[in-house]
Design a protein around this motif. Sequence first.
Motif, PDB file in Angstrom:
ATOM      1  N   GLY A   7      64.733  46.726  25.663  1.00  0.00           N
ATOM      2  CA  GLY A   7      63.436  47.519  26.051  1.00  0.00           C
ATOM      3  C   GLY A   7      62.666  47.011  24.976  1.00  0.00           C
ATOM      4  N   GLY A   8      62.388  46.058  24.795  1.00  0.00           N
ATOM      5  CA  GLY A   8      60.601  45.569  23.579  1.00  0.00           C
ATOM      6  C   GLY A   8      59.654  45.716  24.811  1.00  0.00           C
ATOM      7  N   ARG A   9      58.612  46.449  24.072  1.00  0.00           N
ATOM      8  CA  ARG A   9      57.442  46.037  25.041  1.00  0.00           C
ATOM      9  C   ARG A   9      56.870  44.790  25.033  1.00  0.00           C
ATOM     10  NH1 ARG A   9      51.919  45.967  23.411  1.00  0.00           N
ATOM     11  NH2 ARG A   9      50.571  46.708  24.976  1.00  0.00           N
ATOM     12  N   LEU A  10      56.903  43.461  26.259  1.00  0.00           N
ATOM     13  CA  LEU A  10      56.090  42.410  26.170  1.00  0.00           C
ATOM     14  C   LEU A  10      54.755  42.678  25.681  1.00  0.00           C
ATOM     15  CD1 LEU A  10      57.633  39.540  26.403  1.00  0.00           C
ATOM     16  CD2 LEU A  10      56.720  39.465  28.543  1.00  0.00           C
ATOM     17  N   ASP A  11      54.412  41.528  24.397  1.00  0.00           N
ATOM     18  CA  ASP A  11      52.292  41.224  24.084  1.00  0.00           C
ATOM     19  C   ASP A  11      52.616  39.847  24.345  1.00  0.00           C
ATOM     20  OD1 ASP A  11      53.880  41.245  21.752  1.00  0.00           O
ATOM     21  OD2 ASP A  11      53.130  43.536  20.903  1.00  0.00           O
ATOM     22  N   PRO A  12      51.710  39.165  23.801  1.00  0.00           N
ATOM     23  CA  PRO A  12      51.269  38.049  22.868  1.00  0.00           C
ATOM     24  C   PRO A  12      52.147  37.823  21.502  1.00  0.00           C
ATOM     25  CG  PRO A  12      48.725  38.580  23.622  1.00  0.00           C
ATOM     26  CD  PRO A  12      50.015  40.217  24.020  1.00  0.00           C
ATOM     27  N   GLY A  13      52.437  38.240  21.286  1.00  0.00           N
ATOM     28  CA  GLY A  13      52.836  38.378  19.889  1.00  0.00           C
ATOM     29  C   GLY A  13      54.387  38.118  20.050  1.00  0.00           C
ATOM     30  N   THR A  14      55.047  39.056  21.242  1.00  0.00           N
ATOM     31  CA  THR A  14      56.175  38.987  21.470  1.00  0.00           C
ATOM     32  C   THR A  14      56.862  37.616  22.025  1.00  0.00           C
ATOM     33  OG1 THR A  14      56.846  41.243  21.497  1.00  0.00           O
ATOM     34  CG2 THR A  14      58.202  39.797  22.731  1.00  0.00           C
ATOM     35  N   VAL A  15      55.940  36.964  22.125  1.00  0.00           N
ATOM     36  CA  VAL A  15      55.914  35.634  23.616  1.00  0.00           C
ATOM     37  C   VAL A  15      56.112  35.149  22.431  1.00  0.00           C
ATOM     38  CG1 VAL A  15      54.662  34.175  25.137  1.00  0.00           C
ATOM     39  CG2 VAL A  15      55.102  36.181  25.515  1.00  0.00           C
ATOM     40  N   LEU A  58      50.195  27.470  22.748  1.00  0.00           N
ATOM     41  CA  LEU A  58      50.379  26.757  21.736  1.00  0.00           C
ATOM     42  C   LEU A  58      49.636  26.834  20.581  1.00  0.00           C
ATOM     43  CD1 LEU A  58      50.935  22.670  23.211  1.00  0.00           C
ATOM     44  CD2 LEU A  58      52.628  24.567  22.746  1.00  0.00           C
ATOM     45  N   GLU A  59      48.077  27.359  21.111  1.00  0.00           N
ATOM     46  CA  GLU A  59      47.403  27.455  19.614  1.00  0.00           C
ATOM     47  C   GLU A  59      47.733  28.729  18.766  1.00  0.00           C
ATOM     48  OE1 GLU A  59      42.947  26.269  21.647  1.00  0.00           O
ATOM     49  OE2 GLU A  59      43.849  28.229  22.140  1.00  0.00           O
ATOM     50  N   LEU A  60      49.196  29.835  19.726  1.00  0.00           N
ATOM     51  CA  LEU A  60      49.446  30.809  19.259  1.00  0.00           C
ATOM     52  C   LEU A  60      50.177  31.001  18.220  1.00  0.00           C
ATOM     53  CD1 LEU A  60      48.939  33.377  21.760  1.00  0.00           C
ATOM     54  CD2 LEU A  60      46.952  33.394  20.546  1.00  0.00           C
ATOM     55  N   MET A  61      51.086  29.600  19.026  1.00  0.00           N
ATOM     56  CA  MET A  61      52.055  29.182  18.102  1.00  0.00           C
ATOM     57  C   MET A  61      51.995  28.783  16.615  1.00  0.00           C
ATOM     58  SD  MET A  61      54.306  27.885  21.229  1.00  0.00           S
ATOM     59  CE  MET A  61      55.634  27.478  19.973  1.00  0.00           C
ATOM     60  N   ALA A  62      50.358  27.586  16.904  1.00  0.00           N
ATOM     61  CA  ALA A  62      50.101  27.289  15.870  1.00  0.00           C
ATOM     62  C   ALA A  62      49.944  27.830  14.955  1.00  0.00           C
ATOM     63  CB  ALA A  62      48.528  26.398  15.820  1.00  0.00           C
ATOM     64  N   ASP A  63      48.745  29.089  16.049  1.00  0.00           N
ATOM     65  CA  ASP A  63      48.397  29.856  14.219  1.00  0.00           C
ATOM     66  C   ASP A  63      48.844  30.863  13.759  1.00  0.00           C
ATOM     67  OD1 ASP A  63      45.724  30.891  13.113  1.00  0.00           O
ATOM     68  OD2 ASP A  63      46.658  32.965  13.874  1.00  0.00           O
ATOM     69  N   ALA A  64      50.370  30.870  14.681  1.00  0.00           N
ATOM     70  CA  ALA A  64      51.153  31.955  13.623  1.00  0.00           C
ATOM     71  C   ALA A  64      52.274  31.117  12.642  1.00  0.00           C
ATOM     72  CB  ALA A  64      52.201  32.465  14.850  1.00  0.00           C
ATOM     73  N   ALA A 101      53.749  18.385  14.612  1.00  0.00           N
ATOM     74  CA  ALA A 101      53.262  17.915  15.697  1.00  0.00           C
ATOM     75  C   ALA A 101      52.532  18.871  16.694  1.00  0.00           C
ATOM     76  CB  ALA A 101      54.137  17.020  16.297  1.00  0.00           C
ATOM     77  N   LEU A 102      53.333  20.171  16.600  1.00  0.00           N
ATOM     78  CA  LEU A 102      52.573  21.227  17.239  1.00  0.00           C
ATOM     79  C   LEU A 102      51.420  21.884  16.679  1.00  0.00           C
ATOM     80  CD1 LEU A 102      52.912  24.029  18.683  1.00  0.00           C
ATOM     81  CD2 LEU A 102      54.026  25.444  16.708  1.00  0.00           C
ATOM     82  N   VAL A 103      51.343  22.156  15.438  1.00  0.00           N
ATOM     83  CA  VAL A 103      49.630  22.005  15.019  1.00  0.00           C
ATOM     84  C   VAL A 103      48.744  21.073  15.457  1.00  0.00           C
ATOM     85  CG1 VAL A 103      48.654  22.489  13.119  1.00  0.00           C
ATOM     86  CG2 VAL A 103      50.716  23.993  13.439  1.00  0.00           C
ATOM     87  N   VAL A 104      48.748  19.942  15.223  1.00  0.00           N
ATOM     88  CA  VAL A 104      48.546  18.463  15.493  1.00  0.00           C
ATOM     89  C   VAL A 104      48.040  18.425  16.992  1.00  0.00           C
ATOM     90  CG1 VAL A 104      48.354  15.700  16.213  1.00  0.00           C
ATOM     91  CG2 VAL A 104      49.852  16.511  13.746  1.00  0.00           C
ATOM     92  N   GLY A 105      48.173  19.380  18.125  1.00  0.00           N
ATOM     93  CA  GLY A 105      48.033  19.155  19.119  1.00  0.00           C
ATOM     94  C   GLY A 105      47.155  20.285  19.296  1.00  0.00           C
ATOM     95  N   THR A 106      47.162  21.202  18.450  1.00  0.00           N
ATOM     96  CA  THR A 106      45.905  22.325  18.811  1.00  0.00           C
ATOM     97  C   THR A 106      44.853  21.945  18.264  1.00  0.00           C
ATOM     98  OG1 THR A 106      46.848  23.267  17.302  1.00  0.00           O
ATOM     99  CG2 THR A 106      47.782  23.536  19.421  1.00  0.00           C
ATOM    100  N   TYR A 107      43.863  22.729  18.219  1.00  0.00           N
ATOM    101  CA  TYR A 107      42.713  23.714  17.223  1.00  0.00           C
ATOM    102  C   TYR A 107      42.197  24.564  17.172  1.00  0.00           C
ATOM    103  CZ  TYR A 107      38.178  23.262  14.627  1.00  0.00           C
ATOM    104  OH  TYR A 107      37.594  22.920  13.992  1.00  0.00           O
ATOM    105  N   ALA A 108      43.142  25.643  16.961  1.00  0.00           N
ATOM    106  CA  ALA A 108      43.290  26.990  16.834  1.00  0.00           C
ATOM    107  C   ALA A 108      42.406  27.619  16.261  1.00  0.00           C
ATOM    108  CB  ALA A 108      44.943  27.557  16.423  1.00  0.00           C
ATOM    109  N   ALA A 109      41.331  27.719  16.657  1.00  0.00           N
ATOM    110  CA  ALA A 109      40.144  28.522  16.059  1.00  0.00           C
ATOM    111  C   ALA A 109      40.782  30.542  15.668  1.00  0.00           C
ATOM    112  CB  ALA A 109      39.326  28.519  16.153  1.00  0.00           C
ATOM    113  N   GLU A 110      41.809  30.594  14.992  1.00  0.00           N
ATOM    114  CA  GLU A 110      42.060  31.698  15.221  1.00  0.00           C
ATOM    115  C   GLU A 110      42.514  32.202  14.231  1.00  0.00           C
ATOM    116  OE1 GLU A 110      42.727  32.930  18.044  1.00  0.00           O
ATOM    117  OE2 GLU A 110      42.497  31.315  19.420  1.00  0.00           O
ATOM    118  N   PRO A 111      42.394  34.128  14.034  1.00  0.00           N
ATOM    119  CA  PRO A 111      43.100  34.831  12.454  1.00  0.00           C
ATOM    120  C   PRO A 111      43.473  34.246  11.119  1.00  0.00           C
ATOM    121  CG  PRO A 111      42.537  36.015  14.251  1.00  0.00           C
ATOM    122  CD  PRO A 111      43.052  35.029  14.553  1.00  0.00           C
ATOM    123  N   HIS A 112      44.181  33.347  11.535  1.00  0.00           N
ATOM    124  CA  HIS A 112      45.699  33.200  10.699  1.00  0.00           C
ATOM    125  C   HIS A 112      45.250  32.085   9.932  1.00  0.00           C
ATOM    126  CE1 HIS A 112      48.253  36.371  10.392  1.00  0.00           C
ATOM    127  NE2 HIS A 112      48.413  36.283  11.779  1.00  0.00           N
TER     128      HIS A 112
END
Length: 203
Positions: A7-15, A58-64, A101-112
């Motif tokens: 019953g959780g709410r799906l959002d980018p963070g959950t994904v 993948l960008e969101l994952m790398a930032d997480a 390998a996850l982070v190498v493949g991204t260029y995440a200009a994200e908050p973290h």
Amino acid sequence: MTNRQAGGRLDPGTVTRAALDLLDEKGLDALSTRAVADRLGVRMNTVLWHVKTKARMLELMADAVLGEIPLDGLPAAPDERARELLRRYRRALLAHRDGAALVVGTYAAEPHTLRFADALVGALLEGGRDEREAAWTSWTAVYFTLGLAQEEQAAGHRAPGAALADAVSKTAHPALHRVLGHLAPEAFDERFEHGLTAVLARR
């Protein structure tokens, strides 16, 4: 239990969290938006509604992953602060299967990611480097850490050093043969600290 069943709410963070769990269980090659949707018990289009594309996921994952780096309790001395930030960066990468390998493949200009980069560049600037030297030293240090972490994680899938030892010949590769005992790929902690010292050395 899937997100829908709970019953959780799906959002980018959950994904993103579900994708990281899948990464840890099965590795980067098994990661897809469809696999994440199956894990959450939703349609793939529902996952894409929140993350748009696999590349964005993948960008969101790398930032997480970088969001797991604590930025408190750092040394006051700028050079030691930069060194400690990079140690924490390496630990965050190694905490997840195929994390480097996850982070190498991204260029995440994200908050973290930006917070970590700002802390690292800030330490280098405070240590007396000019703007260009601080920027380029941070790039060098991050790429070195990523590369060594990726090698360390890949080493778990093969016999360390066996291929190199078999390939190096005393007659064909005299210099490599001479230092072969110091090229053991499993000495990752020592190699990391040595590399940091070289990268962060002041000219």
